[in-house]
Design an enzyme around this catalytic site. Structure first.
Site, PDB file in Angstrom:
ATOM      1  N   ASP A   1     -13.145   0.163   7.519  1.00 21.86           N
ATOM      2  CA  ASP A   1     -13.868  -0.569   6.472  1.00 21.86           C
ATOM      3  C   ASP A   1     -13.221  -1.922   6.215  1.00 21.86           C
ATOM      4  O   ASP A   1     -12.007  -2.074   6.368  1.00 21.86           O
ATOM      5  CB  ASP A   1     -13.876   0.281   5.188  1.00 21.86           C
ATOM      6  CG  ASP A   1     -14.897  -0.216   4.184  1.00 21.86           C
ATOM      7  OD1 ASP A   1     -15.785  -1.012   4.546  1.00 21.86           O
ATOM      8  OD2 ASP A   1     -14.791   0.187   3.009  1.00 21.86           O
TER       9      ASP A   1
ATOM     10  N   ASN B   1     -25.847   2.691   7.305  1.00 25.41           N
ATOM     11  CA  ASN B   1     -25.767   1.322   7.845  1.00 25.41           C
ATOM     12  C   ASN B   1     -27.116   0.799   8.339  1.00 25.41           C
ATOM     13  O   ASN B   1     -27.294  -0.404   8.510  1.00 25.41           O
ATOM     14  CB  ASN B   1     -24.735   1.228   8.982  1.00 25.41           C
ATOM     15  CG  ASN B   1     -23.298   1.266   8.506  1.00 25.41           C
ATOM     16  OD1 ASN B   1     -22.394   1.653   9.249  1.00 25.41           O
ATOM     17  ND2 ASN B   1     -23.050   0.867   7.261  1.00 25.41           N
TER      18      ASN B   1
HETATM   19  C1  FPP Z   1     -17.235  -1.671   7.905  1.00 34.89           C
HETATM   20  O1  FPP Z   1     -17.066  -2.965   7.469  1.00 34.89           O
HETATM   21  C2  FPP Z   1     -17.413  -1.553   9.343  1.00 34.89           C
HETATM   22  C3  FPP Z   1     -18.580  -1.204   9.933  1.00 34.89           C
HETATM   23  C4  FPP Z   1     -19.815  -0.958   9.202  1.00 34.89           C
HETATM   24  C5  FPP Z   1     -18.708  -1.053  11.392  1.00 34.89           C
HETATM   25  C6  FPP Z   1     -17.463  -0.882  12.191  1.00 34.89           C
HETATM   26  C7  FPP Z   1     -17.636  -1.611  13.448  1.00 34.89           C
HETATM   27  C8  FPP Z   1     -16.658  -2.200  14.178  1.00 34.89           C
HETATM   28  C9  FPP Z   1     -15.243  -2.087  13.806  1.00 34.89           C
HETATM   29  C10 FPP Z   1     -16.928  -3.041  15.381  1.00 34.89           C
HETATM   30  C11 FPP Z   1     -17.622  -2.425  16.528  1.00 34.89           C
HETATM   31  C12 FPP Z   1     -17.304  -1.033  16.865  1.00 34.89           C
HETATM   32  C13 FPP Z   1     -16.882  -0.590  18.066  1.00 34.89           C
HETATM   33  C14 FPP Z   1     -16.721   0.869  18.299  1.00 34.89           C
HETATM   34  C15 FPP Z   1     -16.556  -1.488  19.181  1.00 34.89           C
HETATM   35  P1  FPP Z   1     -18.032  -3.508   6.344  1.00 34.89           P
HETATM   36  O2  FPP Z   1     -19.009  -4.420   6.999  1.00 34.89           O
HETATM   37  O3  FPP Z   1     -18.636  -2.387   5.571  1.00 34.89           O
HETATM   38  O4  FPP Z   1     -17.030  -4.300   5.457  1.00 34.89           O
HETATM   39  P2  FPP Z   1     -17.192  -4.669   3.915  1.00 34.89           P
HETATM   40  O5  FPP Z   1     -17.209  -3.358   3.159  1.00 34.89           O
HETATM   41  O6  FPP Z   1     -15.991  -5.486   3.641  1.00 34.89           O
HETATM   42  O7  FPP Z   1     -18.477  -5.444   3.792  1.00 34.89           O
END
Ligand code: FPP
Length: 234
Positions: free
Chosen positions: A17, A65
């Site tokens: 996250d 998501n």
């Molecule tokens: C949360 O950050 C992360 C995600 C929703 C997706 C995770 C994806 C990756 C790390 C990259 C691609 C994955 C792979 C397997 C190569 P957020 O967007 O919810 O952060 P925030 O809460 O700060 O907005």
């Protein structure tokens, strides 16, 4: 920091996250946070393999998501496709088997194809299993399991933990020993809610793109200090 090899977790699960917040703090676009987050994914996979931890599960895309903008969803799928393509050699060289869990049929067809192809090619690898939770929700997993069970003839009282477990997305994977969540949120966000009943939780304020090898080793070190009783007494 000394890690005791015999007391490493067998299965680490991670809620990655903070990509969006990281991007905002650096005056960048959200997708740039995800791009940087993908680099952390590579580091964590490599470190897990080096340490000899057999199972690593990453919450890469939740059922919730799908509510994000189509641009952000496309970015995440593109990063996932790129990861699957660029890491195949490394997975083969390092004996890493890829598995995925979730409502995979909802993913774009190109991503599904790549995913199934990578799972097939890596299926005989034995040194580590990398599990990507994609279009995944813990409640949905339990519901999907119940709906599968209902296709068979069971009487009230006959459903055991073992039966329910055997209808989960991945049956032969041990429950996570350690769940890491980055970016400080104190919640589970519908992740593996059945499997983490006795899992040790480790929540760090570090945002996922900033999560370093040292941070990962600190989480493992902290895990080694825990006294796991699984509900029993000393
Ligand atoms: C949360 O950050 C992360 C995600 C929703 C997706 C995770 C994806 C990756 C790390 C990259 C691609 C994955 C792979 C397997 C190569 P957020 O967007 O919810 O952060 P925030 O809460 O700060 O907005």
């Amino acid at each position: 920091m000394e890690l005791i090899k015999e007391n490493l977790p067998c299965h680490v699960a991670i809620i990655m996250d903070g990509n969006g917040r990281w991007a905002k703090r650096h005056g960048l676009k959200r997708y740039q946070g995800h791009e940087k987050g993908a680099d952390t994914v590579r580091m964590v996979v490599r470190t897990t393999r080096e340490l000899g931890i057999p199972y690593l599960t990453l919450y890469a895309f939740s059922e919730e998501n799908w509510k994000r903008s189509s641009i952000e969803i496309q970015t995440l799928m593109r990063l996932l496709n790129r990861f699957l393509e660029s890491e195949l050699n490394e997975m083969m060289e390092n004996g890493i088997r890829l598995l995925a869990m979730g409502r995979l049929y909802k993913l774009p067809s190109a991503t599904q194809k790549l995913l199934y192809k990578t799972m097939e090619i890596t299926s005989k690898n034995k040194d580590m299993t990398l599990i990507l939770a994609l279009s995944y929700g813990g409640r949905q997993e339990i519901l999907d399991a119940i709906n599968e069970i209902l296709k068979q003839k069971y009487e009230p009282g006959e459903i055991t933990e073992e039966i329910l477990r055997s209808h989960m997305y991945l049956k032969e994977i041990p429950d996570p020993d350690l769940l890491i969540r980055t970016s400080g949120e104190m919640r589970i966000s519908n992740f593996m809610i059945w499997q983490i009943a006795y899992t040790e939780l480790y929540i760090t304020p570090v945002l996922w793109p900033d999560f370093s090898k040292e941070d990962y080793l600190s989480a493992l070190n902290d895990y080694q200090k825990r006294d796991r009783r699984f509900g029993g007494a000393d």
